[in-house]
Design a protein around this motif. Structure first.
Motif, short mmCIF file in Angstrom:
data_model
loop_
_atom_site.label_atom_id
_atom_site.label_comp_id
_atom_site.label_asym_id
_atom_site.label_seq_id
_atom_site.Cartn_x
_atom_site.Cartn_y
_atom_site.Cartn_z
N HIS A 136 0.87 -1.18 0.00
CA HIS A 136 0.00 0.00 0.00
C HIS A 136 0.91 1.23 0.00
O HIS A 136 2.13 1.10 0.07
N HIS B 3 -9.00 -0.43 -3.54
CA HIS B 3 -7.92 0.54 -3.30
C HIS B 3 -8.47 1.96 -3.16
O HIS B 3 -8.04 2.72 -2.29
N CYS C 13 -4.87 5.77 0.34
CA CYS C 13 -3.86 4.81 -0.10
C CYS C 13 -3.46 5.20 -1.52
O CYS C 13 -4.31 5.45 -2.36
N GLU D 224 -1.23 3.52 -3.63
CA GLU D 224 -0.61 2.47 -4.44
C GLU D 224 -1.71 1.44 -4.70
O GLU D 224 -2.34 0.97 -3.75
N TYR D 225 -1.94 1.11 -5.97
CA TYR D 225 -3.04 0.19 -6.27
C TYR D 225 -2.83 -1.12 -5.51
O TYR D 225 -1.78 -1.76 -5.62
N CYS D 226 -3.84 -1.52 -4.71
CA CYS D 226 -3.66 -2.66 -3.84
C CYS D 226 -4.83 -3.63 -3.93
O CYS D 226 -5.04 -4.44 -3.05
N MET E 90 -9.81 3.17 0.35
CA MET E 90 -8.91 2.90 1.45
C MET E 90 -8.44 4.28 1.92
O MET E 90 -7.31 4.69 1.71
CU1 CUA Z 1 -4.08 0.10 -0.12
CU2 CUA Z 1 -4.20 1.00 -2.32
#
Ligand code: CUA
Length: 356
Positions: free
Chosen positions: A185, A228, A220, A222-224, A231
């Motif tokens: 993340h 995402h 967040c 960063e693609y998670c 988040m």
């Molecule tokens: Cu955690 Cu994007």
């Protein structure tokens, strides 16, 4: 796609009036303004200020290059344009040591300046250990929510980070240890600091020093996975005394049914529903047998302004609908629909409402 069963406010990109208004109403979030837009151009913390200064330097240099290059280009096009009656080729000149030197040396100097300025800023911002007197917080990224632990205060919460303000008279920084439970993340509160990745099996340290009270939004970065985008993270910066009050309230036992005006029998039944269903596998809740860590700690759920990491405002209606089927707010969320009947939903909601 299943449609939401209740009116709700989704906090997309952190900009929705309903959530902001709800935050302003919350007793603990009442200090200072609510900043509804995560904005790196309005820093209130030294790391974010240094990053903005560096960005301005880089932008100024880039703008200078742009103006010089396009200026010379347009001047040449104008100065050496073809004029009526002039149809012979201009003289073909070849090679100029002065020009060659200039366009070699000048870019090297520009890159050197950018490199040194960037290295200085990185050096200022990077922390390898937490200094004496700083507040320590551990942030654990999960799909798709933030676990927040204050090891020295004995407080565990989720998705809403509470911090003390740092003043001229009493400076106080907060050092955040970033860990991940699953995937990578990225922790980002633009007004407070730069982005820092949250990496499994690694601890990253990030410091912030908010110098204004108020509520700031983060995301967040960063693609998670599926959710995402939902988040989100809220940061509430308090006056030091109010921060202590918040921490004390988080450590105390949750309010009783009488204090919050719900039917005690319903609350007791709701507690029973919580304790005999799968809730306890994923959620910790003080005073019950729930000690799971997959989902957020619910001990003081009602002190938070949103549920589902910013997916919906934390109202009794939304809470009930969320337990019924969280996917209507946050498709793909790892919490299953609990398949409770209406009476159980009412009881469980009544119980959760006592968790101030
Ligand atoms: Cu955690 Cu994007």
């Amino acid at each position: 796609m299943q449609r939401p069963k209740v009116a709700r406010t989704v906090l997309t990109g952190g900009v929705v009036a309903g959530v902001v208004a709800a935050a302003a109403r919350g007793a603990l979030a009442a200090e200072g303004p609510v900043h509804p837009v995560p904005n790196p151009f309005a820093p209130v913390s030294p790391p974010a200020e240094s990053i903005l200064e560096l960005s301005f330097l880089v932008m100024a240099i880039a703008a200078g290059i742009f103006v010089t290059v396009s200026g010379v280009l347009f001047w040449c096009v104008w100065r050496y344009r073809q004029r009526p009656g002039d149809d012979h080729e201009p003289p073909q000149v070849y090679g100029s040591n002065q020009i060659e030197w200039a366009w070699t040396i000048v870019p090297i100097l520009i890159v050197l300046v950018l490199f040194l300025a960037t290295a200085r800023t990185i050096n200022e911002l990077q922390a390898s250990e937490t200094p004496e007197g700083a507040l320590k917080v551990t942030i654990i990224g999960h799909q798709w929510w933030w676990e927040i632990r204050y090891p020295e205060l004995g407080v565990v919460t989720a998705n809403e980070l509470h911090l003390p303000v740092s003043t001229e008279a009493a400076r106080r920084a907060t050092y955040l240890t970033l860990e991940s439970q699953d995937v990578i993340h990225s922790f980002w509160i633009p007004q407070l600091a730069g982005k820092l990745d949250v990496v499994p099996n690694k601890r990253n340290l990030l410091w912030v020093e908010p110098q204004e009270t108020g509520t700031f939004l983060g995301q967040c970065a960063e693609y998670c996975g599926t959710q995402h985008a939902k988040m989100m993270l809220r940061v509430v910066v308090h006056e030091p005394a109010a921060f202590e009050r918040w921490a004390t309230a988080q450590r105390a036992a949750a309010a009783s049914a009488a204090d919050v005006g719900v039917d005690p029998a319903k609350v007791a039944a709701g507690r029973d529903v919580f304790q005999r269903t799968a809730c306890i596998n994923c959620h910790t809740l003080d005073g019950t047998n729930g000690d799971g860590r997959f989902g957020p700690d619910l001990s003081h759920l009602m002190s938070r302004t949103t549920i589902g990491a910013g997916a919906a405002t934390n109202t009794p209606e939304n809470l009930r609908a969320w337990i019924d089927d969280p996917h209507q707010f946050k498709p793909g969320v790892l919490m299953p629909a609990m398949k409770l009947d209406d009476a159980e939903l009412d009881q469980l909601t009544a119980f959760l409402l006592t968790l101030r």
